[in-house]
Design an enzyme around this catalytic site. Structure first.
Site, PDB file in Angstrom:
ATOM      1  N   ASN A 210       0.858  -1.201   0.000  1.00 57.64           N
ATOM      2  CA  ASN A 210       0.000   0.000   0.000  1.00 57.64           C
ATOM      3  C   ASN A 210       0.886   1.239   0.000  1.00 57.64           C
ATOM      4  O   ASN A 210       2.106   1.131  -0.029  1.00 57.64           O
ATOM      5  CB  ASN A 210      -0.947  -0.030   1.209  1.00 57.64           C
ATOM      6  CG  ASN A 210      -0.169  -0.125   2.511  1.00 57.64           C
ATOM      7  OD1 ASN A 210       0.589   0.771   2.855  1.00 57.64           O
ATOM      8  ND2 ASN A 210      -0.316  -1.253   3.209  1.00 57.64           N
ATOM      9  N   ASP A 279      -3.922  -6.708   4.910  1.00 57.60           N
ATOM     10  CA  ASP A 279      -4.885  -7.655   5.502  1.00 57.60           C
ATOM     11  C   ASP A 279      -4.734  -9.042   4.895  1.00 57.60           C
ATOM     12  O   ASP A 279      -5.043 -10.036   5.531  1.00 57.60           O
ATOM     13  CB  ASP A 279      -6.312  -7.143   5.272  1.00 57.60           C
ATOM     14  CG  ASP A 279      -6.622  -5.953   6.180  1.00 57.60           C
ATOM     15  OD1 ASP A 279      -6.170  -5.978   7.338  1.00 57.60           O
ATOM     16  OD2 ASP A 279      -7.293  -4.998   5.717  1.00 57.60           O
ATOM     17  N   LYS A 289      10.289 -15.994 -10.888  1.00 55.69           N
ATOM     18  CA  LYS A 289       9.479 -14.931 -11.498  1.00 55.69           C
ATOM     19  C   LYS A 289       8.380 -15.550 -12.363  1.00 55.69           C
ATOM     20  O   LYS A 289       8.666 -16.423 -13.200  1.00 55.69           O
ATOM     21  CB  LYS A 289      10.386 -14.040 -12.347  1.00 55.69           C
ATOM     22  CG  LYS A 289       9.664 -12.874 -12.954  1.00 55.69           C
ATOM     23  CD  LYS A 289      10.607 -12.014 -13.768  1.00 55.69           C
ATOM     24  CE  LYS A 289       9.833 -10.942 -14.504  1.00 55.69           C
ATOM     25  NZ  LYS A 289      10.665 -10.198 -15.433  1.00 55.69           N
ATOM     26  N   PHE A 323      -4.906   2.838  14.563  1.00 55.73           N
ATOM     27  CA  PHE A 323      -5.263   3.813  13.526  1.00 55.73           C
ATOM     28  C   PHE A 323      -6.295   3.144  12.627  1.00 55.73           C
ATOM     29  O   PHE A 323      -6.356   1.917  12.548  1.00 55.73           O
ATOM     30  CB  PHE A 323      -4.030   4.183  12.702  1.00 55.73           C
ATOM     31  CG  PHE A 323      -3.272   5.357  13.248  1.00 55.73           C
ATOM     32  CD1 PHE A 323      -2.543   5.237  14.420  1.00 55.73           C
ATOM     33  CD2 PHE A 323      -3.276   6.580  12.585  1.00 55.73           C
ATOM     34  CE1 PHE A 323      -1.833   6.314  14.933  1.00 55.73           C
ATOM     35  CE2 PHE A 323      -2.567   7.668  13.080  1.00 55.73           C
ATOM     36  CZ  PHE A 323      -1.850   7.540  14.259  1.00 55.73           C
TER      37      PHE A 323
HETATM   38  O1  PMT Z   1       2.608   6.122   6.649  1.00 58.55           O
HETATM   39  P1  PMT Z   1       2.001   7.404   6.140  1.00 58.55           P
HETATM   40  O2  PMT Z   1       2.274   7.614   4.669  1.00 58.55           O
HETATM   41  O3  PMT Z   1       2.394   8.585   6.971  1.00 58.55           O
HETATM   42  O4  PMT Z   1       0.419   7.246   6.241  1.00 58.55           O
HETATM   43  C1  PMT Z   1      -0.219   7.202   7.476  1.00 58.55           C
HETATM   44  C2  PMT Z   1      -1.318   6.123   7.524  1.00 58.55           C
HETATM   45  C3  PMT Z   1      -2.435   6.510   6.574  1.00 58.55           C
HETATM   46  C4  PMT Z   1      -0.764   4.763   7.123  1.00 58.55           C
HETATM   47  C5  PMT Z   1      -1.818   6.080   9.020  1.00 58.55           C
HETATM   48  O5  PMT Z   1      -2.321   7.326   9.362  1.00 58.55           O
HETATM   49  C6  PMT Z   1      -2.894   5.023   9.197  1.00 58.55           C
HETATM   50  O6  PMT Z   1      -4.069   5.249   9.020  1.00 58.55           O
HETATM   51  N1  PMT Z   1      -2.483   3.783   9.595  1.00 58.55           N
HETATM   52  C7  PMT Z   1      -3.354   2.610   9.725  1.00 58.55           C
HETATM   53  C8  PMT Z   1      -3.602   2.012   8.352  1.00 58.55           C
HETATM   54  C9  PMT Z   1      -4.428   0.759   8.413  1.00 58.55           C
HETATM   55  O7  PMT Z   1      -3.920  -0.313   8.170  1.00 58.55           O
HETATM   56  O8  PMT Z   1      -5.677   0.894   8.804  1.00 58.55           O
HETATM   57  P2  PMT Z   1      -6.709  -0.349   8.971  1.00 58.55           P
HETATM   58  O9  PMT Z   1      -7.994   0.307   9.193  1.00 58.55           O
HETATM   59  O10 PMT Z   1      -6.559  -1.310   7.822  1.00 58.55           O
HETATM   60  O11 PMT Z   1      -6.194  -1.077  10.279  1.00 58.55           O
HETATM   61  C10 PMT Z   1      -6.682  -0.744  11.570  1.00 58.55           C
HETATM   62  C11 PMT Z   1      -5.634  -0.946  12.602  1.00 58.55           C
HETATM   63  O12 PMT Z   1      -5.333  -2.345  12.719  1.00 58.55           O
HETATM   64  C12 PMT Z   1      -4.319  -0.257  12.338  1.00 58.55           C
HETATM   65  O13 PMT Z   1      -3.819   0.235  13.564  1.00 58.55           O
HETATM   66  C13 PMT Z   1      -3.429  -1.363  11.796  1.00 58.55           C
HETATM   67  O14 PMT Z   1      -2.045  -1.153  12.128  1.00 58.55           O
HETATM   68  C14 PMT Z   1      -3.955  -2.583  12.519  1.00 58.55           C
HETATM   69  N2  PMT Z   1      -3.850  -3.850  11.759  1.00 58.55           N
HETATM   70  C15 PMT Z   1      -4.498  -4.005  10.561  1.00 58.55           C
HETATM   71  C16 PMT Z   1      -4.427  -5.218   9.897  1.00 58.55           C
HETATM   72  C17 PMT Z   1      -3.644  -6.253  10.454  1.00 58.55           C
HETATM   73  N3  PMT Z   1      -3.542  -7.414   9.823  1.00 58.55           N
HETATM   74  N4  PMT Z   1      -3.009  -6.079  11.608  1.00 58.55           N
HETATM   75  C18 PMT Z   1      -3.099  -4.892  12.284  1.00 58.55           C
HETATM   76  O15 PMT Z   1      -2.504  -4.731  13.352  1.00 58.55           O
END
Ligand code: PMT
Length: 407
Positions: A210, A279, A289, A323
Site C-alpha cells: 500500500n 490484511d 518470477k 489507527f
Molecule cells: O505512513 P504514512 O504515509 O504517513 O500514512 C499514514 C497512515 C495513513 C498509514 C496512518 O495514518 C494510518 O491510518 N495507519 C493505519 C492504516 C491501516 O492499516 O488501517 P486499517 O484500518 O486497515 O487497520 C486498523 C488498525 O489495525 C491499524 O492500527 C493497523 O495497524 C492494525 N492492523 C491491521 C491489519 C492487520 N492485519 N493487523 C493490524 O494490526
C-alpha cells in the site's frame, strides 16, 4: 514540541578535531531561532577560529575569563545565569574530567559549574581515551548528577583508530537538545510504535502493498522519545531514517511484523499501531518470477494475522492505540474497530481527503476514545498530530494511575 525560538543556548566548544562540526550545530541552532552564545576553550581555538563562530552566531565569542572587554560586557557568571541550556560539542575528556571533579579554571568549566540550566555533553575523542577507566568513571558521575550525555558514534576516527568516539551528526545533537527542552511526561514509559507498509510477496520480483510512507508512525516514535519515553519502532519498508534515540526493528511482511511486535510487546506500557498492515497475502509466493502469458491471471489471497486485534484481546494494563485508514463512513467503521479491537484510543483518518493519510506531511484525524468521546482535529503536520495523540496517551496513563491508587 520543543521550540528553540528565543531560547538562550550556551554552546561550549572544547579542543578536539570535531570542533569543526560545532560550526554546523551552531548554524542549525540559529536557524531554529535560538540565541547562541559560544564559549571556546583555548584548545578549541587551535582547531577553529572564534571568528567563524562569531560570524555565524552574530554574537561575540567568549574565550577568556578575565578579558577586560568581555568581562565588562557580559560577566563570566551571567552567561551561566541567562542560559536555558548549555551544550558542549565536542566535549573532551579534559572538560568532563574538570566537571566531574569540580575544577573551574577557565570560562567554559566555570560557566558549566555555575549554571542551573540543563547541560548536554557530546563526548568525542580517541576510542582508547573513551574506553579508559577514568573517562568511564567520570561519565557515570556526570550522569548521576543529571548531565545529559550523548553516546558517541562508532567509526573511523581522525586519530586513525576505529571504534567509539566520533561526534554524532549536528542533527543528532540537535534532536537531543530538543528532547532535553521538552517536558518529559512520558519518562519511564516504554512505547512500542509500528509504522509503514508491509509487503506480501507474489514472486521474487513482485509484491502486494500500500501507499504508506511511514511518516505518521515515525513522527509518533520521534515525539514519544522527545517526551522522555523509551521507544521501539517496528517498521515496514520505508525511505525514512530511524529517528534519533529510537530502536528500530525492520520487517517486510505482515507475518514478520506480527512476530516482531509480539516479541517486543511484553516490555511495552504503550502500543501505537500506525502501520498499514496488509490484511491479505498471496496464498503462496512463487519461487521464480512468474512469466507473462496471454489472458488474465489471478492471485489467490489469504488473511494475515490481525496484530492489533490480538494485542487488544490480551491487554491488561497497556494503553493500546490503533489507527484506521478509511475512505467512507469514517466514524461508523472507526467505532466498530475501536470496540472490536478493544482499544483505548483509535485515530481515524479519511485517506481520500486532501492533506490527510498516505505519504503527505499533514493529517486530518478524529480521536475516538473508549469512553465514547470523539474529537475532530484540524489539519496539522504529522508531528503535531503525534503530539496531540501523545497528550491523550499521557492523560490515559495518569487516569490509570489514579484509578489504581483508588483501588
Ligand atoms: O505512513 P504514512 O504515509 O504517513 O500514512 C499514514 C497512515 C495513513 C498509514 C496512518 O495514518 C494510518 O491510518 N495507519 C493505519 C492504516 C491501516 O492499516 O488501517 P486499517 O484500518 O486497515 O487497520 C486498523 C488498525 O489495525 C491499524 O492500527 C493497523 O495497524 C492494525 N492492523 C491491521 C491489519 C492487520 N492485519 N493487523 C493490524 O494490526
Amino acid at each position: 514540541m520543543a521550540t528553540l525560538e528565543g531560547k538562550q543556548i550556551v554552546l561550549g566548544v572544547s579542543g578536539g578535531i570535531a570542533a569543526y562540526k560545532a560550526v554546523e550545530l551552531l548554524r542549525l541552532l540559529t536557524k531554529a531561532g535560538a540565541e547562541v552564545s559560544v564559549v571556546m576553550t583555548a584548545n578549541a581555538c587551535e582547531f577553529v577560529t572564534p571568528l567563524t563562530f562569531q560570524t555565524l552566531s552574530n554574537n561575540p565569542v567568549h574565550t577568556h575569563m578575565f578579558d577586560l572587554y568581555q568581562e565588562k560586557e557580559i560577566g563570566h557568571i551571567s552567561l551561566a545565569d541567562k542560559a536555558d541550556m548549555c551544550v558542549v560539542a565536542p566535549a573532551t575528556a579534559n572538560i568532563m574530567g574538570k566537571l566531574s571533579s569540580g575544577i573551574a579554571d577557565d570560562l567554559l568549566s566555570t560557566t558549566l559549574m555555575a549554571t542551573k540550566a540543563p547541560v548536554v555533553l557530546a563526548p568525542s575523542m580517541n576510542v582508547n581515551m573513551y574506553e579508559s577507566a577514568a573517562l568511564q568513571h567520570n561519565l557515570q558521575v556526570l550522569t548521576q548528577r543529571g548531565f545529559h550525555i550523548i553516546d558517541p558514534d562508532d567509526g573511523y576516527l581522525a586519530c586513525g583508530w576505529e571504534g567509539k568516539g566520533k561526534l554524532p551528526s549536528p542533527e543528532h545533537i540537535l534532536a537531543w537538545i530538543e528532547r532535553v527542552l521538552t517536558p518529559a511526561d512520558l519518562a519511564g514509559e516504554r512505547v512500542l510504535v509500528s509504522a509503514g507498509p508491509t509487503r506480501e510477496e507474489i514472486d521474487p520480483v513482485r509484491y502486494v502493498s500500500n501507499y504508506s510512507s511511514g511518516k505518521m508512525g515515525y513522527a509518533i516514535a520521534r515525539s514519544a522519545w522527545e517526551r522522555g519515553a523509551e521507544v521501539v519502532l517496528v517498521s515496514g519498508p520505508t525511505a525514512l531514517e530511524a529517528p534519533v534515540g529510537v530502536r528500530r526493528v525492520s520487517v517486510t511482511s505482515a507475518r514478520e511484523m506480527y512476530a516482531a511486535v509480539m516479541h517486543e510487546l511484553p516490555e511495552a506500557s504503550v502500543v501505537i499501531k500506525a502501520a498499514a498492515v496488509a490484511d491479505y497475502r498471496p496464498c503462496s509466493a512463487a519461487a521464480q518470477k512468474i512469466k507473462k502469458k496471454p489472458g488474465t491471471m489471478s492471485v489467490e489471497l489469504e488473511p494475515n494475522p490481525d496484530i492489533l486485534a490480538q494485542i487488544g484481546a490480551q491487554k491488561t494494563e497497556q494503553i493500546v492505540v490503533g489507527f484506521a485508514a478509511e475512505t467512507h463512513d469514517i466514524l461508523r467503521h472507526a467505532q466498530e474497530k475501536l470496540q472490536r479491537k478493544n482499544l483505548d484510543i483509535l485515530v481515524a483518518n479519511d485517506v481520500t481527503a486532501a492533506g490527510a493519510g498516505f505519504d503527505v506531511e499533514t493529517n486530518v484525524v478524529k480521536f475516538l476514545h473508549a469512553d465514547g468521546r470523539v474529537e475532530d482535529m484540524p489539519q496539522q503536520s504529522k508531528v503535531e498530530v503525534a503530539y496531540a495523540l501523545l497528550d491523550r496517551v499521557s492523560a490515559c496513563i495518569t487516569a490509570n494511575r489514579k484509578s489504581k491508587r483508588a483501588d
